[in-house]
Design an enzyme around this catalytic site. Structure first.
Site, short mmCIF file in Angstrom:
data_model
loop_
_atom_site.label_atom_id
_atom_site.label_comp_id
_atom_site.label_asym_id
_atom_site.label_seq_id
_atom_site.Cartn_x
_atom_site.Cartn_y
_atom_site.Cartn_z
N GLU A 34 -11.18 0.68 -3.38
CA GLU A 34 -10.57 1.10 -2.12
C GLU A 34 -9.33 1.93 -2.45
O GLU A 34 -9.08 2.27 -3.60
CB GLU A 34 -10.19 -0.14 -1.28
CG GLU A 34 -9.30 -1.12 -2.01
CD GLU A 34 -9.06 -2.42 -1.24
OE1 GLU A 34 -9.21 -2.43 -0.01
OE2 GLU A 34 -8.71 -3.43 -1.88
N ASP A 55 0.81 -1.22 0.00
CA ASP A 55 0.00 0.00 0.00
C ASP A 55 0.85 1.27 0.00
O ASP A 55 0.63 2.17 0.82
CB ASP A 55 -0.95 0.02 1.20
CG ASP A 55 -1.70 -1.28 1.39
OD1 ASP A 55 -2.08 -1.88 0.37
OD2 ASP A 55 -1.92 -1.69 2.55
#
Length: 549
Positions: free
Chosen positions: A192, A13
């Site tokens: 997301e 991420d």
């Protein structure tokens, strides 16, 4: 060249931020403490870990957080002379609920002490903070819809209910104004990881889609107004390997855009490097970086063409790439842990370990089991190579089989191997193996060498070698140590293999129940547990990690 992954091992991420000539990348740490890894670079080629900012109880307490929960998808930004870090602390994994709490911390510099957190909201995870050129600040996160059959391990699209946008007031430190759902995602679903940036009057939104497995992607959209409507990129996905199973970098998605001082374009992304034959990514989700170009249509594309990430890309300027050392030898003479080590969940380190109790040693206090979600004495570093050897020296005198300490190859409570020193009623002190090979939900320990092998008094050297999907443990007695950890072993010929060759591929995202069942990474390190409750200590003199070429 920039060689991907730029951050090997568990570094997912990646949020990237440039301040002047300095680049910073923040990555998720999940249940590992301290929270959030921040790496620094001057050239986009060479990266150094410089900070884990969530380091005290007021900022982060993950005791009780299930595996693969904790700190998800931080976003690092800089504005108004300070750094902002937003992050989620996820308190539940399985079932309909996530209980995902979002916070903001700030600091004048990355290396400085970061503030106590300011609570923002709990409507979903993967938050980010966008600083608009008119001075306003906007908070984004995905919205989680619990009214679905979306359970951990089998994510369903309806739970990922679009990207929310709301204004953040830095004076009152609260969200203000209406909440707007600005982007429902593409047909790929599971939207997301939102990040906004602005260029030539357009607001560009990148998101992660497709789940964090082999269908992952970076999806791009744009709008002339911040709250939409957003039109989709002509190719929908800026980065993905989902339709290219032979690409060396798989699971590509979830990243952020950055520009160099002269306007060069790059985009981070997470990725995985699967091993044959089962396509298991034993190094977890790693960080990659791609060079991009702006075309005349006003859209961003990979310079290499198509959506598939390249292993090597051109840096802004030619620069020498510094290779990681083949061997990293660590003793414990300093009053702080070496920078690559982390532990699990608890901010109360004095109960877990000490570097002062016995000078020159890392003392681990036996606490709860290797399967605990609360208080576990396990200090470990990331596995960064498909092939490596790790060694440690331990002084440990158990008086019951409930006390075990040693070396572990660890992913989570369902996926671990451990080479431990313990006590057997008949054999005395022994070296044995504990195995939990990912058979979720019936995750029971097995003991590949039964009660173990009798070990003499004194310190013990423990080792493990991982070669792709194979793991072999070794041990040897230390001559003249007398339990003080200061003796010498005669040489490599004294190493004794113990147990069968184990399936190291289990220690991966895909091990156990599969790629969406857990999504962190493999660690190797030292542990001690004492389920009698007496906190029996184990002393570790050194730890070595060697890349096997």
């Amino acid at each position: 060249m920039i060689k991907n992954p730029i951050l090997p091992g568990f570094n997912p991420d990646p949020s990237i931020c440039r301040v002047g000539e300095d680049y910073y990348i923040a990555t998720s740490t999940f249940e590992w403490f301290p929270g959030v890894q921040i790496h620094h670079s001057h050239d986009l080629v060479n990266w150094t870990l410089v900070r884990r900012p969530l380091e005290r109880k007021a900022q982060l307490d993950m005791r009780g957080n299930p595996d693969s929960c904790g700190v998800w998808a931080p976003c690092l930004s800089h504005a108004d002379g300070q750094f902002f870090l937003v992050y989620t602390d996820v308190k539940r994994f399985d079932g309909n609920f996530k209980d995902a709490h979002n916070y903001i911390v700030t600091a004048p510099s990355v290396e400085a002490e970061w503030s106590d957190p300011v609570y923002v909201n709990s409507s979903g995870f993967d938050p980010s903070l966008f600083h608009d050129d008119d001075g306003r600040k906007w908070f984004l996160n995905m919205q989680w819809n619990h009214r679905t059959e979306s359970y951990g391990g089998s994510p369903k699209h309806p739970a990922f209910d679009g990207i929310l946008l709301q204004e953040w007031d830095p004076v009152s430190q609260k969200l203000i104004g209406p909440v707007k759902n600005i982007f429902a995602g593409s047909p790929l679903g599971l939207v997301e990881g939102p990040h906004l940036f602005k260029r030539n009057g357009w607001y560009y939104l990148t998101t992660a889609e497709g789940g964090t497995g082999y269908g992952h992607a970076v999806t791009m959209a744009r709008s002339l107004t911040i709250d939409g409507p957003y039109e989709m990129h002509p190719d929908t996905h800026l980065i993905t390997s989902k339709d290219h199973p032979d690409a060396p970098l798989q699971r590509a998605g979830h990243g952020q855009y950055v520009e160099t001082p002269d306007g060069g374009a790059y985009h981070t992304h997470l990725c995985g490097r699967p091993l044959a034959p089962k396509r298991r990514c034993t190094l977890g989700r790693e960080t990659g970086l791609q060079k991009c170009v702006w075309r005349n249509d006003g859209w961003l594309y990979l310079e290499s063409g198509g959506p598939v990430p390249a292993v090597e890309v051109a840096p802004p300027e030619p620069v020498e790439r510094i290779e990681r050392p083949e061997v990293i030898w660590r003793d414990f003479d300093d009053p702080v842990l070496p920078p690559e080590f982390q532990w699990l969940r608890s901010p109360e380190t004095d109960r877990l370990f000490s570097l002062a109790a016995r000078p020159g040693h890392l003392r681990l206090y036996g606490r709860e089991s290797l399967g605990s979600w609360f208080e576990q004495s396990l200090v470990a570093r990331r596995q960064e190579d498909h092939c490596f050897r790790a060694e440690t020296r331990i002084a440990f005198s158990p008086d019951t089989y409930q006390q075990v300490a040693g070396l572990t190859h660890y992913y989570n409570r369902h996926k671990l191997y451990a080479l431990g020193v313990t006590l057997h009623e008949r054999l005395g002190r022994v070296v044995t193996i504990l195995s939990c090979a990912g058979d979720y939900p019936d995750s029971r320990l097995s003991f590949p060498v039964g009660p173990g092998v009798a070990a003499p008094d004194g310190s013990i050297d423990l080792a493990m070698e991982v070669v792709d999907n194979d793991l072999q443990f070794f041990w040897r007695a230390v001559a003249g140590g007398a339990g003080e950890g200061e003796g010498q072993a005669a040489g490599n010929d004294d190493w004794r293999p113990i147990g069968p060759v184990l399936d190291a591929g289990v220690i991966s995202d895909e091990g156990g129940r599969g790629e969406h069942g857990s999504f962190t990474g493999a660690f190797v390190g030292m542990f001690a547990f004492d389920v009698s409750g007496r906190g029996t200590p184990a002393d570790f003199e050194r730890f070595t990690y060697r890349r096997l070429l």
